[in-house]
Design an enzyme around this catalytic site. Structure first.
Site, PDB file in Angstrom:
ATOM      1  N   ASP A 205       0.858  -1.182   0.000  1.00 32.19           N
ATOM      2  CA  ASP A 205       0.000   0.000   0.000  1.00 32.19           C
ATOM      3  C   ASP A 205       0.899   1.239   0.000  1.00 32.19           C
ATOM      4  OD1 ASP A 205       1.084   0.260   2.534  1.00 32.19           O
ATOM      5  OD2 ASP A 205      -0.826   0.231   3.597  1.00 32.19           O
ATOM      6  N   ASP A 207       1.438   4.756   2.348  1.00 30.49           N
ATOM      7  CA  ASP A 207       1.046   5.372   3.619  1.00 30.49           C
ATOM      8  C   ASP A 207       1.451   6.842   3.659  1.00 30.49           C
ATOM      9  OD1 ASP A 207       0.452   2.697   5.156  1.00 30.49           O
ATOM     10  OD2 ASP A 207       2.442   2.417   4.301  1.00 30.49           O
ATOM     11  N   ASP A 295      -3.235   4.348   2.866  1.00 30.37           N
ATOM     12  CA  ASP A 295      -3.558   4.657   4.263  1.00 30.37           C
ATOM     13  C   ASP A 295      -3.201   6.108   4.548  1.00 30.37           C
ATOM     14  OD1 ASP A 295      -4.359   2.068   4.825  1.00 30.37           O
ATOM     15  OD2 ASP A 295      -2.422   1.471   5.656  1.00 30.37           O
TER      16      ASP A 295
HETATM   17  N1  CTP Z   1       0.684   1.335  11.620  1.00 26.89           N
HETATM   18  C1  CTP Z   1       0.165   1.833  12.788  1.00 26.89           C
HETATM   19  N2  CTP Z   1      -1.191   1.833  12.982  1.00 26.89           N
HETATM   20  C2  CTP Z   1      -2.028   1.355  12.022  1.00 26.89           C
HETATM   21  C3  CTP Z   1      -1.509   0.848  10.813  1.00 26.89           C
HETATM   22  C4  CTP Z   1      -0.126   0.855  10.647  1.00 26.89           C
HETATM   23  O1  CTP Z   1       0.906   2.257  13.651  1.00 26.89           O
HETATM   24  N3  CTP Z   1      -3.345   1.368  12.216  1.00 26.89           N
HETATM   25  C5  CTP Z   1       2.136   1.334  11.421  1.00 26.89           C
HETATM   26  C6  CTP Z   1       2.695  -0.067  11.399  1.00 26.89           C
HETATM   27  O2  CTP Z   1       3.143  -0.466  12.662  1.00 26.89           O
HETATM   28  C7  CTP Z   1       3.836   0.049  10.422  1.00 26.89           C
HETATM   29  C8  CTP Z   1       3.525   1.269   9.556  1.00 26.89           C
HETATM   30  O3  CTP Z   1       2.410   1.896  10.163  1.00 26.89           O
HETATM   31  O4  CTP Z   1       5.018   0.298  11.137  1.00 26.89           O
HETATM   32  C9  CTP Z   1       3.236   0.924   8.133  1.00 26.89           C
HETATM   33  O5  CTP Z   1       2.308  -0.140   8.055  1.00 26.89           O
HETATM   34  P1  CTP Z   1       2.080  -1.018   6.764  1.00 26.89           P
HETATM   35  O6  CTP Z   1       1.605  -0.191   5.634  1.00 26.89           O
HETATM   36  O7  CTP Z   1       1.188  -2.134   7.171  1.00 26.89           O
HETATM   37  O8  CTP Z   1       3.502  -1.669   6.473  1.00 26.89           O
HETATM   38  P2  CTP Z   1       4.743  -1.181   5.602  1.00 26.89           P
HETATM   39  O9  CTP Z   1       5.925  -1.245   6.479  1.00 26.89           O
HETATM   40  O10 CTP Z   1       4.446   0.124   4.935  1.00 26.89           O
HETATM   41  O11 CTP Z   1       4.897  -2.330   4.527  1.00 26.89           O
HETATM   42  P3  CTP Z   1       4.141  -2.498   3.112  1.00 26.89           P
HETATM   43  O12 CTP Z   1       5.114  -2.116   2.078  1.00 26.89           O
HETATM   44  O13 CTP Z   1       3.773  -3.942   3.060  1.00 26.89           O
HETATM   45  O14 CTP Z   1       2.940  -1.614   3.127  1.00 26.89           O
HETATM   46 MN    MN Z   2       2.647   0.395   3.846  1.00 23.00          MN
HETATM   47 MN    MN Z   3      -0.424   0.752   5.577  1.00 25.10          MN
END
Ligand code: CTP
Ligand code: MN
Ligand code: MN
Ligand code: MN
Length: 359
Positions: A205, A207, A295
């Site tokens: 995703d 963020d 996100d």
């Molecule tokens: N996070 C958080 N609260 C949430 C969702 C996510 O604190 N409700 C934090 C997670 O702990 C993570 C970061 O946001 O450290 C990013 O989350 P995520 O998108 O799930 O993982 P990524 O490290 O960005 O990996 P990916 O490339 O798979 O998205």
């Molecule tokens: Mn992510």
């Molecule tokens: Mn995320």
């Protein structure tokens, strides 16, 4: 008393936040196997072992060299008997029989398949499995199965959102959000976070942290953004969670993994023409767009640093950062604040969990 020993050179810290880790992984053959084992323990609710394999994987990922014999790991932290036995097998036979057994296990395969759908966690997956369901078509054809809005979108956009998002696609998404934000408020702050901020080439995703320079003005920001994206026809799904953050309640009565800031989990429509070099892969169905998971989190600007720290990840880095603060610095860290532990003794500090929803 023993004479103090000289600190060994090149010691690897037991804390992920104290280890330098590059994005390239020199020990993928082991860490891929560990991830299978960790996930299997997760499906079976054996938290301790799940964490042990994720920790071991994190340590191996930080090494600038490839492990070629188990003896080379003797000074490394977080590697137990079980992990070493798996490594030995892989080094000797090129594969782990335990991992192969899991990969060919019907229950594990099915849970993995079901949890790969956006909005489906281990509990729902288990429920469907117990009802005898083994495939998406069986789930979708089963009478009496209620899919919530998130799961419906998960199935609808399954192909697109299980395909990795590239850096160019992440940049294009950033441009869309940036434009929408600046129409709403000129003094907005938009920052990329998550895996792309760590320099990863691909993500599941994109963020972002979104706030305003003026404290309090962030309150309706996400709602306005969602409205704007919707008007432009770019919003395929949105789950908005209003802020439950209350500064007067800081330090929070409990320190938890999930923060209280306003956030939204979105699926956006991204046009190929906006992506430098085009979309990640040819769609094959004549489509010139793809769905992307996005996100957004929107803290008050005075909480920006903690949010950035908490959302940059990785999960293990965050987990160990909190553990390091607690055990080595007598401080409490979460996505809202950093506290001197000795001054907040009245607060309940629960056992740390990573009970974030799977996305
Ligand atoms: N996070 C958080 N609260 C949430 C969702 C996510 O604190 N409700 C934090 C997670 O702990 C993570 C970061 O946001 O450290 C990013 O989350 P995520 O998108 O799930 O993982 P990524 O490290 O960005 O990996 P990916 O490339 O798979 O998205
Ligand atoms: Mn992510
Ligand atoms: Mn995320
Ligand atoms: Mn709470």
């Amino acid at each position: 008393p023993e004479a103090p020993k000289a600190a060994p050179v090149n010691t690897v810290s037991q804390y992920a936040c104290q280890r330098r880790t590059t994005t390239e992984n020199n020990n993928r053959i082991f860490t891929d196997a560990f991830e299978v084992l960790a996930e299997n323990y997760e499906f079976n609710d054996i938290e301790g072992r799940c964490l042990a394999f994720r920790r071991a994987a994190s340590v191996l990922k930080s090494l600038p060299w490839a492990v070629r014999c188990v003896g080379a790991t003797q000074d490394l932290p977080c590697l137990g008997e079980h992990t070493k036995a798996v490594m030995k097998e892989i080094l000797q036979y090129g594969r782990s029989f335990e991992v192969e057994k899991i990969l060919s296990d019907e229950r594990c395969q099915t849970l993995k398949l079901f949890t790969s759908v956006f909005g489906v966690g281990p509990k729902t997956a288990e429920k469907w499995y117990r009802r005898g369901l083994r495939s998406f078509s069986e789930v979708l054809a089963q009478p009496g199965i209620h899919l919530n809005r998130m799961q419906q979108s998960g199935f609808l956009h399954y192909g697109d959102i299980s395909r990795a998002v590239s850096k160019a696609e992440a940049r294009a998404v950033g441009n869309i959000i940036d434009e929408a934000v600046h129409v709403i408020t000129p003094n907005a702050i938009l920052a990329l976070t998550g895996g792309f901020r760590r320099g990863k080439d691909f993500g599941h995703d994109v963020d972002f942290i979104l706030t305003t320079t003026e404290l309090g003005k962030e309150e309706n920001l996400l709602i306005s953004i969602i409205e704007s994206l919707k008007k432009q026809g770019l919003l395929l799904f949105s789950d908005y969670q209003a802020s439950t953050f209350d500064i007067s309640k800081l330090p929070s009565h409990r320190f938890e993994a999930m923060d209280h800031f306003a956030k939204c989990f979105l699926i956006l429509r991204l046009e190929g023409s906006l992506v430098e070099g085009g979309l990640q892969r040819a769609q094959g169905d004549g489509r010139e767009w793809r769905a992307v998971r996005v996100d957004l989190v929107s803290p008050p600007v005075d909480r920006y640093a903690y949010t950035m720290l908490g959302w940059t990840g990785s999960r293990m880095f965050e987990r160990d950062l909190r553990r390091f603060a607690r055990l080595e610095r007598q401080m409490l860290l979460d996505n809202h604040a950093l506290y001197d532990k000795t001054k907040v003794e009245d607060f309940i500090i629960p056992r740390q969990t990573d009970s974030l929803p799977r996305q």
